[in-house]
Design a protein around this motif. Sequence first.
Motif, PDB file in Angstrom:
ATOM      1  N   GLU A  96      58.027  -3.594 -32.649  1.00 40.01           N
ATOM      2  CA  GLU A  96      56.950  -3.911 -33.579  1.00 40.01           C
ATOM      3  C   GLU A  96      56.471  -5.026 -32.897  1.00 40.01           C
ATOM      4  OE1 GLU A  96      60.860  -6.413 -35.439  1.00 40.01           O
ATOM      5  OE2 GLU A  96      59.934  -7.195 -34.540  1.00 40.01           O
ATOM      6  N   GLU A  97      55.516  -4.969 -32.214  1.00 45.91           N
ATOM      7  CA  GLU A  97      54.484  -5.472 -31.481  1.00 45.91           C
ATOM      8  C   GLU A  97      53.491  -4.330 -31.355  1.00 45.91           C
ATOM      9  OE1 GLU A  97      51.244  -7.765 -29.460  1.00 45.91           O
ATOM     10  OE2 GLU A  97      53.344  -8.000 -31.461  1.00 45.91           O
TER      11      GLU A  97
ATOM     12  N   ASP B  30      46.727  -2.976 -36.058  1.00 43.91           N
ATOM     13  CA  ASP B  30      45.632  -3.445 -36.684  1.00 43.91           C
ATOM     14  C   ASP B  30      44.366  -3.024 -35.873  1.00 43.91           C
ATOM     15  OD1 ASP B  30      47.025  -5.821 -37.289  1.00 43.91           O
ATOM     16  OD2 ASP B  30      47.139  -6.620 -35.334  1.00 43.91           O
TER      17      ASP B  30
ATOM     18  N   ARG C 188      52.216  -2.912 -34.968  1.00 41.13           N
ATOM     19  CA  ARG C 188      51.385  -4.026 -35.655  1.00 41.13           C
ATOM     20  C   ARG C 188      49.580  -3.855 -34.944  1.00 41.13           C
ATOM     21  NH1 ARG C 188      48.576  -8.304 -33.358  1.00 41.13           N
ATOM     22  NH2 ARG C 188      49.776  -8.653 -31.561  1.00 41.13           N
TER      23      ARG C 188
END
Length: 168
Positions: free
Chosen positions: A12-13, A20, A16
């Motif tokens: 998930e990181e 970004d 993300r």
Amino acid sequence: MKTEDIKITKEEEVVRLLKDKGYHITFAESCTAGLASARLVNVPDASSVLDVSFITYADEAKIKYLNVNPDTIKEYGVVSEEVAAEMSRGAAEAMNSEIGVGITGIAGPTGETPTKPIGMVCFGIYIKNEISTYTCQFGNIGRNKVREASVDFIYEKMIEILKGDIHD
């Protein structure tokens, strides 16, 4: 539960961070056979950062689809940082991705050599013309545990690199 108490997964990181930065990722997996890609697509909206990945188990597939130089395989062996680097670059260039990840190793229970034991895995991470390579010796912990440890390692490294905390 407070928002800061919610722990997100490594994948998930990574999704993300990729979103970004506006990056796309392509995996080139051998010994992990798609496990790294599969973990990424567990994340909702992973399709915004992943278009294609490769499972290139055979040397011929690495050469044909990832543009790995046969001489690199001959000189260093398919389980090497040199091949992992070429896999990562080849995957990214094939799909016009900003990031390519190459994973090649010996998950076992066979395949070891005197210099390359079971549990040895090599990684390449290509990000916009820069390649970082790594070798991990996970040991003879079992085929699937080597694969899982490899995926955990690559996600941790990607997070470090994408956050800018690593300077090779």
